[in-house]
Design a protein around this motif. Sequence first.
Motif, mmCIF file in Angstrom:
data_model
loop_
_atom_site.group_PDB
_atom_site.id
_atom_site.type_symbol
_atom_site.label_atom_id
_atom_site.label_comp_id
_atom_site.label_asym_id
_atom_site.label_seq_id
_atom_site.Cartn_x
_atom_site.Cartn_y
_atom_site.Cartn_z
ATOM 1 N N ASP A 1 0.839 -1.087 -0.188
ATOM 2 C CA ASP A 1 -0.084 -0.136 0.051
ATOM 3 C C ASP A 1 0.849 1.259 0.022
ATOM 4 N N ARG A 2 1.769 1.168 -0.825
ATOM 5 C CA ARG A 2 2.796 2.551 -0.988
ATOM 6 C C ARG A 2 3.147 2.512 -2.525
ATOM 7 N N CYS A 3 2.517 3.640 -3.005
ATOM 8 C CA CYS A 3 2.850 3.897 -4.597
ATOM 9 C C CYS A 3 4.464 3.864 -4.596
ATOM 10 N N CYS A 4 4.955 3.291 -5.812
ATOM 11 C CA CYS A 4 6.403 3.151 -5.744
ATOM 12 C C CYS A 4 7.019 4.422 -6.060
ATOM 13 N N HIS A 5 6.156 5.498 -6.232
ATOM 14 C CA HIS A 5 7.030 6.805 -6.436
ATOM 15 C C HIS A 5 7.372 7.553 -5.204
ATOM 16 N N ARG A 6 6.348 7.799 -4.473
ATOM 17 C CA ARG A 6 6.575 8.588 -3.221
ATOM 18 C C ARG A 6 5.994 7.999 -2.125
ATOM 19 N N GLY A 7 5.606 6.557 -2.198
ATOM 20 C CA GLY A 7 5.017 5.881 -1.060
ATOM 21 C C GLY A 7 3.504 6.372 -0.495
ATOM 22 N N ALA A 8 2.832 7.270 -1.470
ATOM 23 C CA ALA A 8 1.325 7.526 -1.016
ATOM 24 C C ALA A 8 0.701 6.215 -0.916
ATOM 25 N N PRO A 9 -0.476 6.226 -0.185
ATOM 26 C CA PRO A 9 -1.083 5.021 -0.062
ATOM 27 C C PRO A 9 -1.840 4.720 -1.219
ATOM 28 N N LYS B 1 -5.788 4.751 -1.007
ATOM 29 C CA LYS B 1 -6.547 6.032 -1.145
ATOM 30 C C LYS B 1 -6.760 6.114 -2.736
ATOM 31 N N MET C 1 -3.827 8.388 -6.340
ATOM 32 C CA MET C 1 -4.675 9.661 -6.212
ATOM 33 C C MET C 1 -3.617 10.674 -5.868
ATOM 34 N N TYR C 2 -2.332 10.477 -5.672
ATOM 35 C CA TYR C 2 -1.284 11.500 -5.165
ATOM 36 C C TYR C 2 -0.974 12.244 -6.407
ATOM 37 N N HIS C 3 -0.204 11.747 -7.445
ATOM 38 C CA HIS C 3 0.586 11.933 -8.447
ATOM 39 C C HIS C 3 -0.162 11.350 -9.903
ATOM 40 N N GLY C 4 -1.137 10.678 -9.701
ATOM 41 C CA GLY C 4 -1.804 10.132 -11.232
ATOM 42 C C GLY C 4 -0.974 8.647 -11.614
ATOM 43 N N LEU C 5 -0.190 7.991 -11.037
ATOM 44 C CA LEU C 5 0.455 6.855 -11.554
ATOM 45 C C LEU C 5 -0.475 5.750 -11.505
#
Lengths: 350, 350, 350
Positions: free
Chosen positions: C46-54, C57, C68-72
């Motif tokens: 549950d961590r986006c590989c980019h910046r660790g955002a969940p 969500k 839904m932080y930077h759209g990956l």
Amino acid sequence: MLLRNAWYVAAWSSEIPVDELLARTILNVPVALWRDSSGKVVAFEDRCCHRGAPLSKGRLEGDQLRCMYHGLLFDTTGRCVEIPGQERIPPQAKVRTFPVVEKHKWIWIWMGDASLADPSQIPDTHWLDDPEWRSLEGYTYYTTNYLLIADNLLDLAHLPYVHPNTLGGDEAYAACIPQVEKLENGVRVTRWGEGIKPAPFVQKIKNYPGPVDRWNIYDFVLPSIFLMDSGMQPSGHNAKAGDRVNAAEFRSTQALTPETDESTHYFFSQPHNFAIDDPEVTQAIHNQVVTAFQEDSDMIHAQDRMLKLTSDFKMIPIGADAALSYFRWLVANAYKAEQAISNPVKIQEV
Amino acid sequence: MLLRNAWYVAAWSSEIPVDELLARTILNVPVALWRDSSGKVVAFEDRCCHRGAPLSKGRLEGDQLRCMYHGLLFDTTGRCVEIPGQERIPPQAKVRTFPVVEKHKWIWIWMGDASLADPSQIPDTHWLDDPEWRSLEGYTYYTTNYLLIADNLLDLAHLPYVHPNTLGGDEAYAACIPQVEKLENGVRVTRWGEGIKPAPFVQKIKNYPGPVDRWNIYDFVLPSIFLMDSGMQPSGHNAKAGDRVNAAEFRSTQALTPETDESTHYFFSQPHNFAIDDPEVTQAIHNQVVTAFQEDSDMIHAQDRMLKLTSDFKMIPIGADAALSYFRWLVANAYKAEQAISNPVKIQEV
Amino acid sequence: MLLRNAWYVAAWSSEIPVDELLARTILNVPVALWRDSSGKVVAFEDRCCHRGAPLSKGRLEGDQLRCMYHGLLFDTTGRCVEIPGQERIPPQAKVRTFPVVEKHKWIWIWMGDASLADPSQIPDTHWLDDPEWRSLEGYTYYTTNYLLIADNLLDLAHLPYVHPNTLGGDEAYAACIPQVEKLENGVRVTRWGEGIKPAPFVQKIKNYPGPVDRWNIYDFVLPSIFLMDSGMQPSGHNAKAGDRVNAAEFRSTQALTPETDESTHYFFSQPHNFAIDDPEVTQAIHNQVVTAFQEDSDMIHAQDRMLKLTSDFKMIPIGADAALSYFRWLVANAYKAEQAISNPVKIQEV
């Protein structure tokens, strides 16, 4: 820096009714307090020797206490006398017990080496149940080390600033220089203010028409017991020589008991010897002290937060620190002595 | 990695009314902010030099501040000028003070070496009180390190995803590649979107009938100040060349001030230069920004929890990280330089 | 001491409806659980590989999940398939996925080396959705290490003491000595009580007129799965030989899943095979179990606080600890074996 070989107040007598268990942590050790069938208080380490379950959640069965996790039963000496489904009781199946003395409404406990526990060392606090004195039972709780509270009690220059509307009053009283005497196990502080305004908490009851002489004469003794003769009376009589006329006299009795390194139980009472048949006066005095102790609590907890923010803050000593400096030195010495006993340095052979 | 030799925003001017004390921790140091009789802001370390009691709980006496624990009195330079019951004031009885500048509604503070504090380095934020612009005063609080918030501000590709109904809108805007310029003390980012849908927070006010051109042009400078020219206007005019027609223009002004390593004060404002006589428009814009900043806060606090669960997570950089990577590099360099000054390596003699 | 190469219960099937994301931390790793368009459950770190955002969500887009932080955007294998504003997707842009098996209403997950994940090792829990059995879905949460809960389940002598009014009842049952068999991956415990009072939670439904025979026969297997045949029936029939007459039979099915070293997810169910067409009976049984599990939770959390107060407490083993001692030995061995594989000791050349 918690001293173990010392008598601490564990509870008010009234906190341990017959057939009830009291759980209280003292010097980082959980303790379960209860009364046997004769009313004598028993103090167990509050961890069943089997798996550490709290015995304070157990069941009293006359002179025995049963752990309500797996049913082990203990007698008043802490010895296990029954294990469900098992005939043989291993001899090491014991819970630790602590020496306890009940005296003048306080339950005293000794958390250190039981062989050193001498009840004659318990300070005299007979005002707590003397028929010539009246008081109510106070308790409050700090999330700070006990020494910050001791500091507060050892410098009453704080009275007018922290307690302007209760114990304090006239700021001139802060400038009255106290006499500080070193005792072997503590410090005696004597502060006199002459011809000053009475403290608000007394004035509400006594309504003195003019200036008063005020005194705070107290011993603060190891580990952290505060015993004070304090009061005030109209100026013009020889209060200093003991001639007490229309005085409001108190025997403030306070005890700090560390729960952990960073939390403290605080037992207090404010016995008075005037208007002893008027419970409203007793209640009014108690209420004022409770309010004032909340003022101390607010200040000391705030101070504690400030000190914990960074480790590099350096305190600048002033003259008023004489008593607290000496007391902290006594504590440090006593602590060093305890450590030396429990961890003796081996003498190297040549 | 907190830089000390830098100007930080300590407070909005309005947070320090005459005769009141503001307590605020900055870079792990507690600070008490107050105004002298001329209105000039004074910043004290919020620990009395005696026992560390918070001076923010003290009493203002004209140009002096009295600690309300034991009554020590300090002048605006932090020098102790009175100790109750003591004639001689030890020269080391001083509280630390910090350079302060009040400018355009913000109180700037310098927490490092005071000899390096140069007010001319304070960034221009005149929109905060320029009569041609209108805005309200925003503040929010994070329990994360400030750099996670800086990361957010340095990559506005997040706008459509985190803020679909406020600052964001058209997901096409995320794919518009920004221009990133390295500045000596920060980074300049320029993002243009042409012929896209307007952002919801603007559309609620402007109600543009068709597509717009949108821009976010900002400097993010050390230690952590965000200054942006942003806006949108109907497509078809030469917005890029500066021809602003029926534009909704903003000068978003934001400052991150570390409270501790793991908490941050966040000051923000969204000045606009249209409908400046309509307070409802100003309030509506502010409300939308407050809502959007809560969306950021939810995401960043969640990200922080994810990162703290284990220490082995590795981030994969993408193209959009150019600005934030450069800024983090600048911070690391500035931090190393500060450490070198405060802990100079001795040159070994041969 | 958390085993990684093992199947854990991650969730009840019903916790992951179509089009919703479930966030759950397992073995210190945050996991996002969701269903692809075919209904198959997917488990992402549950961590986006980019910046660790969940990613929990994030937004489900058919067989893909968008941060839904930077759209990956990621496919079901965890591969990044879209980065807004960037053509080339770096091959390392992947989120970790975990093997998942959905079976009998439980979602099983494998957090360790995926090449070792063998679904045939998942224990049989078919009672959870067998038409001959009925039960409801239970979940509770502990802020303790999972082994303290395993201890509790491995010594049912606690039933009469912790659960006098629910699962327990007759204290004689605590003294019935269980048979303990060592299994390769766990332990089998068989406890019989004959001619005893029925447990209150059964008596409320069955209202047996006289004494009963009672049994608890269970396997507790690695990593921490509890599967039990339990019940009671009127004494006088040959229950031990399998002759079950007017019995109240259960197949208690429980799974402990460490969230972190100091917190645990607890999934449980109490299938019964009598009165299966009476939902009120099913609800009543479930309610009693929920009440009883709260009693365990109170005791175990209290025990945990006691144990954490100081590190020097020594437990005294008793006979009833045979099963838990063996199980803790199995866990320690399995843990050591896992560590040896992931950190192989180099063989020194001579």
